[in-house]
Enzyme design. Structure first.
Site, PDB file in Angstrom:
ATOM      1  N   GLY A   1     -26.096 -53.078 121.272  1.00 46.54           N
ATOM      2  CA  GLY A   1     -24.791 -53.479 120.739  1.00 46.54           C
ATOM      3  C   GLY A   1     -24.078 -52.300 120.101  1.00 46.54           C
TER       4      GLY A   1
ATOM      5  N   ASN B   1     -30.648 -58.905 124.657  1.00 45.87           N
ATOM      6  CA  ASN B   1     -30.445 -59.766 125.833  1.00 45.87           C
ATOM      7  C   ASN B   1     -29.076 -59.537 126.480  1.00 45.87           C
ATOM      8  OD1 ASN B   1     -28.658 -60.984 124.104  1.00 45.87           O
ATOM      9  ND2 ASN B   1     -29.451 -63.073 124.351  1.00 45.87           N
TER      10      ASN B   1
ATOM     11  N   THR C   1     -23.749 -59.895 124.123  1.00 47.80           N
ATOM     12  CA  THR C   1     -22.468 -59.298 123.710  1.00 47.80           C
ATOM     13  C   THR C   1     -22.531 -57.770 123.743  1.00 47.80           C
ATOM     14  OG1 THR C   1     -23.111 -59.433 121.370  1.00 47.80           O
ATOM     15  CG2 THR C   1     -21.759 -61.228 122.230  1.00 47.80           C
TER      16      THR C   1
ATOM     17  N   ASP D   1     -34.397 -62.022 124.992  1.00 47.88           N
ATOM     18  CA  ASP D   1     -33.751 -62.854 123.980  1.00 47.88           C
ATOM     19  C   ASP D   1     -34.703 -62.952 122.791  1.00 47.88           C
ATOM     20  OD1 ASP D   1     -32.678 -64.906 122.443  1.00 47.88           O
ATOM     21  OD2 ASP D   1     -31.934 -65.993 124.207  1.00 47.88           O
TER      22      ASP D   1
ATOM     23  N   LEU E   1     -41.520 -62.449 120.081  1.00 45.20           N
ATOM     24  CA  LEU E   1     -41.448 -61.017 120.402  1.00 45.20           C
ATOM     25  C   LEU E   1     -42.842 -60.432 120.544  1.00 45.20           C
ATOM     26  CD1 LEU E   1     -38.663 -60.187 117.833  1.00 45.20           C
ATOM     27  CD2 LEU E   1     -38.516 -59.670 120.274  1.00 45.20           C
TER      28      LEU E   1
ATOM     29  N   SER F   1     -27.127 -60.272 117.057  1.00 46.81           N
ATOM     30  CA  SER F   1     -26.330 -61.488 116.842  1.00 46.81           C
ATOM     31  C   SER F   1     -24.916 -61.232 117.338  1.00 46.81           C
ATOM     32  CB  SER F   1     -26.244 -61.857 115.356  1.00 46.81           C
ATOM     33  OG  SER F   1     -25.323 -62.922 115.183  1.00 46.81           O
TER      34      SER F   1
ATOM     35  N   ALA G   1     -29.867 -57.578 109.263  1.00 45.99           N
ATOM     36  CA  ALA G   1     -28.422 -57.322 109.181  1.00 45.99           C
ATOM     37  C   ALA G   1     -27.709 -58.619 108.825  1.00 45.99           C
ATOM     38  CB  ALA G   1     -27.899 -56.785 110.514  1.00 45.99           C
TER      39      ALA G   1
ATOM     40  N   TYR H   1     -21.759 -68.909 112.008  1.00 48.41           N
ATOM     41  CA  TYR H   1     -22.123 -67.503 111.733  1.00 48.41           C
ATOM     42  C   TYR H   1     -22.576 -67.362 110.277  1.00 48.41           C
ATOM     43  CZ  TYR H   1     -21.593 -62.376 111.683  1.00 48.41           C
ATOM     44  OH  TYR H   1     -21.812 -61.015 111.570  1.00 48.41           O
TER      45      TYR H   1
HETATM   46  N1  NAD Z   1     -19.554 -55.038 113.135  1.00 53.78           N
HETATM   47  C1  NAD Z   1     -19.387 -55.606 111.963  1.00 53.78           C
HETATM   48  O1  NAD Z   1     -18.321 -55.442 111.340  1.00 53.78           O
HETATM   49  C2  NAD Z   1     -20.486 -56.428 111.331  1.00 53.78           C
HETATM   50  C3  NAD Z   1     -20.250 -56.970 110.058  1.00 53.78           C
HETATM   51  C4  NAD Z   1     -21.243 -57.726 109.479  1.00 53.78           C
HETATM   52  C5  NAD Z   1     -22.451 -57.923 110.109  1.00 53.78           C
HETATM   53  N2  NAD Z   1     -22.663 -57.389 111.349  1.00 53.78           N
HETATM   54  C6  NAD Z   1     -23.948 -57.664 111.991  1.00 53.78           C
HETATM   55  O2  NAD Z   1     -24.460 -56.483 112.591  1.00 53.78           O
HETATM   56  C7  NAD Z   1     -25.170 -56.827 113.789  1.00 53.78           C
HETATM   57  C8  NAD Z   1     -24.607 -56.037 114.974  1.00 53.78           C
HETATM   58  O3  NAD Z   1     -23.232 -56.371 115.147  1.00 53.78           O
HETATM   59  P1  NAD Z   1     -22.294 -55.574 116.156  1.00 53.78           P
HETATM   60  O4  NAD Z   1     -20.974 -55.480 115.515  1.00 53.78           O
HETATM   61  O5  NAD Z   1     -22.980 -54.352 116.620  1.00 53.78           O
HETATM   62  O6  NAD Z   1     -22.157 -56.636 117.328  1.00 53.78           O
HETATM   63  P2  NAD Z   1     -22.579 -56.503 118.896  1.00 53.78           P
HETATM   64  O7  NAD Z   1     -22.217 -57.796 119.512  1.00 53.78           O
HETATM   65  O8  NAD Z   1     -21.993 -55.265 119.460  1.00 53.78           O
HETATM   66  O9  NAD Z   1     -24.149 -56.306 118.816  1.00 53.78           O
HETATM   67  C9  NAD Z   1     -25.046 -57.374 118.736  1.00 53.78           C
HETATM   68  C10 NAD Z   1     -26.122 -57.136 119.784  1.00 53.78           C
HETATM   69  O10 NAD Z   1     -27.086 -58.191 119.677  1.00 53.78           O
HETATM   70  C11 NAD Z   1     -27.401 -58.631 120.999  1.00 53.78           C
HETATM   71  N3  NAD Z   1     -27.893 -60.015 120.892  1.00 53.78           N
HETATM   72  C12 NAD Z   1     -27.201 -61.110 120.495  1.00 53.78           C
HETATM   73  N4  NAD Z   1     -27.983 -62.201 120.533  1.00 53.78           N
HETATM   74  C13 NAD Z   1     -29.210 -61.789 120.961  1.00 53.78           C
HETATM   75  C14 NAD Z   1     -30.436 -62.433 121.208  1.00 53.78           C
HETATM   76  N5  NAD Z   1     -30.585 -63.766 121.032  1.00 53.78           N
HETATM   77  N6  NAD Z   1     -31.489 -61.693 121.654  1.00 53.78           N
HETATM   78  C15 NAD Z   1     -31.368 -60.355 121.848  1.00 53.78           C
HETATM   79  N7  NAD Z   1     -30.217 -59.683 121.638  1.00 53.78           N
HETATM   80  C16 NAD Z   1     -29.144 -60.396 121.194  1.00 53.78           C
HETATM   81  C17 NAD Z   1     -26.116 -58.483 121.772  1.00 53.78           C
HETATM   82  O11 NAD Z   1     -26.287 -58.443 123.167  1.00 53.78           O
HETATM   83  C18 NAD Z   1     -25.569 -57.174 121.202  1.00 53.78           C
HETATM   84  O12 NAD Z   1     -26.054 -56.063 121.927  1.00 53.78           O
HETATM   85  C19 NAD Z   1     -25.037 -58.345 113.961  1.00 53.78           C
HETATM   86  O13 NAD Z   1     -26.175 -58.965 113.402  1.00 53.78           O
HETATM   87  C20 NAD Z   1     -23.823 -58.675 113.109  1.00 53.78           C
HETATM   88  O14 NAD Z   1     -23.859 -59.985 112.630  1.00 53.78           O
HETATM   89  C21 NAD Z   1     -21.692 -56.665 111.974  1.00 53.78           C
END
Ligand code: NAD
Length: 317
Positions: free
Chosen positions: A11, A33, A36, A57, A62, A76, A115, A146
């Site tokens: 991600g 997985n 996103t 997933d 795991l 997530s 996170a 969420y």
């Molecule tokens: N970007 C932000 O501003 C922000 C703010 C607060 C919290 N977060 C948290 O940081 C983390 C990463 O966020 P991000 O912005 O990089 O989003 P993102 O969507 O780019 O990354 C999330 C990654 O998790 C993977 N994923 C989702 N569900 C899964 C599952 N069941 N099994 C395996 N992989 C799975 C997705 O494919 C993706 O690669 C998340 O937990 C998010 O809630 C992000």
């Protein structure tokens, strides 16, 4: 130097964490997985012998061979768009997914970092938000999937710490941006930038007076690294207190992209937080962390990245 498992490793944030831990001499196993995330975020690591990618997933148990020193759970969906598209998946990844991550950490005697998010504060009635604020979340609202998933994730993390003495860390992340966000993922920065570059009207919800505090991804990665290496079990806010109205933010994006787009106003989605600003005294005192990248400098880098995506049609969304 140790072996780090990064859940959500392909991600936006997870891939930057892969880069950081590899650069500091660790072995990295990314698990994702791809729901996103995207493989192009980690494509540059495919020949790195210290790096392994497992497509899985994390809601399923795991199994990772070999020793593990640190588990970072960044898996997530995180965009408001996904709150309606992937609501059950979001609830499951914060609950069953984090449960599996904790079991992995326990099996390997590893430290685990979860996170979490500023969204645990919901639509806050205090501004700025210290970690001691318990939040104002509507469990049955659209955003509840969420917010409650992350609140459960924090809760089960503390339960493993208290019951099994597991070394746990919780980071409450405030809005983070930078290269490798997806243009079409529905978050405010990619939305504004893609509308600006296409000359389409920039959509501001409500009157635009709601606020957010945006931090650049390298600042977050610094904070996560410091928290993981600390002995701080309490949740820690990691965010940039530089608060801005969404209207002002839209105007900055128009300037940075030299766009002729106009701003249009639409109804504010229900439950959208009106203010958002972290108190970061805990991170300063216990981790020696504070953000370094000024907003306009970080935005320029992010805008250049989105421009490259649009010009090369890597992501014509
Ligand atoms: N970007 C932000 O501003 C922000 C703010 C607060 C919290 N977060 C948290 O940081 C983390 C990463 O966020 P991000 O912005 O990089 O989003 P993102 O969507 O780019 O990354 C999330 C990654 O998790 C993977 N994923 C989702 N569900 C899964 C599952 N069941 N099994 C395996 N992989 C799975 C997705 O494919 C993706 O690669 C998340 O937990 C998010 O809630 C992000």
């Amino acid at each position: 130097m140790g072996r780090v498992v990064i859940l959500g490793g392909s991600g936006f944030i997870g891939s930057h964490l892969c880069d950081r831990y590899l650069a500091t001499g660790h072995e990295v196993v990314a698990v994702d997985n791809l729901c996103t995330g995207h493989k192009r975020n980690i494509a540059h690591l495919s020949d790195n012998k210290q790096f392994q990618f497992i497509e899985q997933d994390i809601v399923e148990p795991l199994k990772i061979d070999g020793p593990v020193d640190l588990v970072l759970n960044f898996a997530s969906p995180a965009s408001p768009k996904d709150f309606t598209i992937l609501p059950i998946e979001i609830l499951m990844v914060g609950s069953r997914g984090q449960h599996n991550a904790l079991d992995l950490a326990r099996e390997k005697d590893a430290t685990i970092l979860f996170a979490s998010t500023s969204e645990v504060y919901g639509n806050p009635q205090v501004n700025p938000q210290p970690e001691s604020y318990l939040g104002n979340v509507n469990p049955i609202g659209i955003r509840g999937v969420y917010d409650e998933s992350k609140r459960f994730g924090e809760s089960i993390t503390m339960a493993y710490h208290r019951k099994y003495g597991l070394r746990t860390r919780i980071v409450r992340i405030f809005n983070t941006y930078g290269p490798r966000m997806q243009l079409g993922d529905g978050r405010v920065l990619p939305n504004f930038v893609s509308q600006a570059f296409r000359g389409e009207p920039i959509t501001v919800y409500g009157d635009g007076m709601q606020t957010r505090s945006f931090q650049y991804v390298s600042d977050l990665v610094d904070g996560v690294e410091k928290l993981a290496a600390s002995d701080c079990t309490d949740p820690v806010n990691i965010g940039n207190p530089d608060e801005i109205t969404i209207l002002q933010f839209a105007q900055e994006i128009i300037q940075l992209t030299n766009s002729k787009s106009e701003i249009v106003f639409k109804d504010l989605p229900p439950g959208d937080p009106l203010v958002r600003q972290p108190v970061i005294s805990r991170a300063k005192e216990r981790l020696g962390w504070e953000p370094k990248v000024p907003r306009l400098e970080g935005l320029k880098t992010a805008v250049d990245y989105f421009k490259m995506l649009l010009e090369t049609s890597v992501e014509a969304q």
